[in-house]
Design a protein around this motif. Structure first.
Motif, mmCIF file in Angstrom:
data_model
loop_
_atom_site.group_PDB
_atom_site.id
_atom_site.type_symbol
_atom_site.label_atom_id
_atom_site.label_comp_id
_atom_site.label_asym_id
_atom_site.label_seq_id
_atom_site.Cartn_x
_atom_site.Cartn_y
_atom_site.Cartn_z
ATOM 1 N N MET A 9 -53.832 -27.262 1.029
ATOM 2 C CA MET A 9 -54.716 -28.377 0.710
ATOM 3 C C MET A 9 -54.526 -29.538 1.674
ATOM 4 N N ALA A 10 -53.265 -29.806 2.050
ATOM 5 C CA ALA A 10 -53.002 -30.882 3.015
ATOM 6 C C ALA A 10 -53.684 -30.575 4.342
ATOM 7 N N GLY A 11 -53.655 -29.304 4.751
ATOM 8 C CA GLY A 11 -54.316 -28.912 5.986
ATOM 9 C C GLY A 11 -55.819 -29.094 5.920
ATOM 10 N N ILE A 12 -56.399 -28.744 4.779
ATOM 11 C CA ILE A 12 -57.848 -28.914 4.596
ATOM 12 C C ILE A 12 -58.218 -30.399 4.631
ATOM 13 N N TYR A 13 -57.412 -31.232 3.965
ATOM 14 C CA TYR A 13 -57.655 -32.676 4.008
ATOM 15 C C TYR A 13 -57.617 -33.193 5.442
ATOM 16 N N ALA A 14 -56.614 -32.747 6.210
ATOM 17 C CA ALA A 14 -56.442 -33.234 7.580
ATOM 18 C C ALA A 14 -57.616 -32.824 8.465
ATOM 19 N N LEU A 15 -58.042 -31.572 8.364
ATOM 20 C CA LEU A 15 -59.168 -31.110 9.178
ATOM 21 C C LEU A 15 -60.454 -31.855 8.813
ATOM 22 N N THR A 16 -60.645 -32.084 7.520
ATOM 23 C CA THR A 16 -61.810 -32.838 7.073
ATOM 24 C C THR A 16 -61.780 -34.264 7.606
ATOM 25 N N GLY A 17 -60.590 -34.874 7.551
ATOM 26 C CA GLY A 17 -60.439 -36.238 8.047
ATOM 27 C C GLY A 17 -60.678 -36.342 9.545
ATOM 28 N N ALA A 18 -60.158 -35.384 10.310
ATOM 29 C CA ALA A 18 -60.351 -35.385 11.761
ATOM 30 C C ALA A 18 -61.843 -35.247 12.091
ATOM 31 N N TYR A 19 -62.532 -34.405 11.339
ATOM 32 C CA TYR A 19 -63.966 -34.211 11.561
ATOM 33 C C TYR A 19 -64.741 -35.491 11.264
ATOM 34 N N ILE A 20 -64.403 -36.134 10.148
ATOM 35 C CA ILE A 20 -65.078 -37.380 9.781
ATOM 36 C C ILE A 20 -64.814 -38.459 10.817
ATOM 37 N N ALA A 21 -63.553 -38.582 11.263
ATOM 38 C CA ALA A 21 -63.190 -39.619 12.231
ATOM 39 C C ALA A 21 -63.938 -39.428 13.550
ATOM 40 N N TYR A 22 -64.054 -38.192 13.983
ATOM 41 C CA TYR A 22 -64.692 -37.915 15.275
ATOM 42 C C TYR A 22 -66.211 -37.972 15.185
ATOM 43 N N THR A 23 -66.781 -37.415 14.110
ATOM 44 C CA THR A 23 -68.233 -37.275 14.011
ATOM 45 C C THR A 23 -68.924 -38.526 13.480
ATOM 46 N N PHE A 24 -68.354 -39.130 12.440
ATOM 47 C CA PHE A 24 -69.039 -40.225 11.771
ATOM 48 C C PHE A 24 -68.472 -41.610 12.131
ATOM 49 N N LEU A 25 -67.202 -41.656 12.546
ATOM 50 C CA LEU A 25 -66.593 -42.956 12.863
ATOM 51 C C LEU A 25 -66.443 -43.178 14.363
ATOM 52 N N GLU A 67 -55.617 -37.734 25.802
ATOM 53 C CA GLU A 67 -57.042 -37.554 25.515
ATOM 54 C C GLU A 67 -57.303 -36.441 24.507
ATOM 55 N N TYR A 68 -56.299 -35.577 24.307
ATOM 56 C CA TYR A 68 -56.427 -34.500 23.326
ATOM 57 C C TYR A 68 -55.608 -34.785 22.063
ATOM 58 N N GLY A 69 -55.292 -36.046 21.850
ATOM 59 C CA GLY A 69 -54.450 -36.424 20.721
ATOM 60 C C GLY A 69 -55.033 -36.040 19.375
ATOM 61 N N LEU A 70 -56.336 -36.256 19.195
ATOM 62 C CA LEU A 70 -56.956 -35.945 17.910
ATOM 63 C C LEU A 70 -56.963 -34.438 17.655
ATOM 64 N N ILE A 71 -57.152 -33.658 18.731
ATOM 65 C CA ILE A 71 -57.133 -32.204 18.594
ATOM 66 C C ILE A 71 -55.744 -31.729 18.189
ATOM 67 N N CYS A 72 -54.709 -32.252 18.870
ATOM 68 C CA CYS A 72 -53.330 -31.878 18.527
ATOM 69 C C CYS A 72 -52.994 -32.300 17.105
ATOM 70 N N TRP A 73 -53.479 -33.489 16.717
ATOM 71 C CA TRP A 73 -53.235 -33.973 15.356
ATOM 72 C C TRP A 73 -53.872 -33.036 14.339
#
Length: 208
Positions: free
Chosen positions: A34-50, A181-187
């Motif tokens: 679940m923590a992994g799913i939360y993190a992937l969702t958050g990374a997607y939101i941060a990159y796509t919508f924010l 430059e790949y920090g968000l991907i590694c995160w």
């Protein structure tokens, strides 16, 4: 032959009792998933919508007003994800402990928390300093590094696999520190994909 089997069974039971008394075994594999799913969702939101893009990270200080306008939203998102991950971990670990007839909070859990708390608190304070100085590109690497160190410390009081988990997080943190430059991907890989893989492995090995 029967006596030998009984002897081996007693040895296994004694070993299990010793392990329970010295290791925190209520960690839930589903909590990692679940923590992994939360993190992937958050990374997607941060990159796509924010519009949080590590490629556009500015390294000037906060005093120049150069911080991204999306940064407060990203920080709020990170706090929400952290609360969700911690809350889920506590809830699922409590259910696992109750199923095993054990208490979630005991002396081993306290030692586990203390050993994780030092690197997590230091890392959290350092991240706040980085944000205040406008060094946003280093936030992802340092969160991975200090989280990895916390897991490595915690491995002395829980499953041995947590040590490998921590080393992977540290490795991703070092990689993202070099390739900022790949920090968000590694995160996303560290807190998302690795968490999910670890959670699935722990669930099928210890909880089925």
């Amino acid at each position: 032959m029967k006596e030998e089997q009984d002897y081996m069974r007693h040895i296994t039971e004694i070993r299990s009792m010793m392990e329970r008394s010295s290791k925190f075994l209520s960690l839930s594999g589903w909590a990692g998933i679940m923590a992994g799913i939360y993190a992937l969702t958050g990374a997607y939101i941060a990159y796509t919508f924010l519009d949080f893009n590590p490629d556009n990270v500015v390294y000037s200080t906060a005093k120049t007003g150069s911080l991204s306008s999306s940064l407060p939203k990203v920080i709020f998102l990170a706090i929400v994800l952290l609360i969700l991950a911690i809350g889920t971990a506590i809830f699922l670990s409590y259910k696992k402990a109750a199923k095993r007839g054990e208490k979630l909070w005991n002396a081993i859990a306290k030692r586990l928390l203390i050993n994780m708390a030092v690197p997590l608190i230091v890392g959290g304070l350092l991240v706040l300093i980085l944000i205040a100085k406008g060094l946003i590109g280093l936030v992802a690497p340092f969160t991975l590094l200090f989280y990895g160190l916390a897991l490595y410390n915690a491995s002395n009081f829980t499953y041995e696999e947590v040590k490998s988990f921590g080393l992977i997080e540290i490795g991703l943190g070092l990689i993202s520190a070099y390739f900022v430059e790949y920090g968000l991907i590694c995160w996303a890989l560290g807190f998302g994909v690795v968490h999910i893989i670890y959670g699935i492995y722990m669930h099928y090995r210890y909880e089925r």
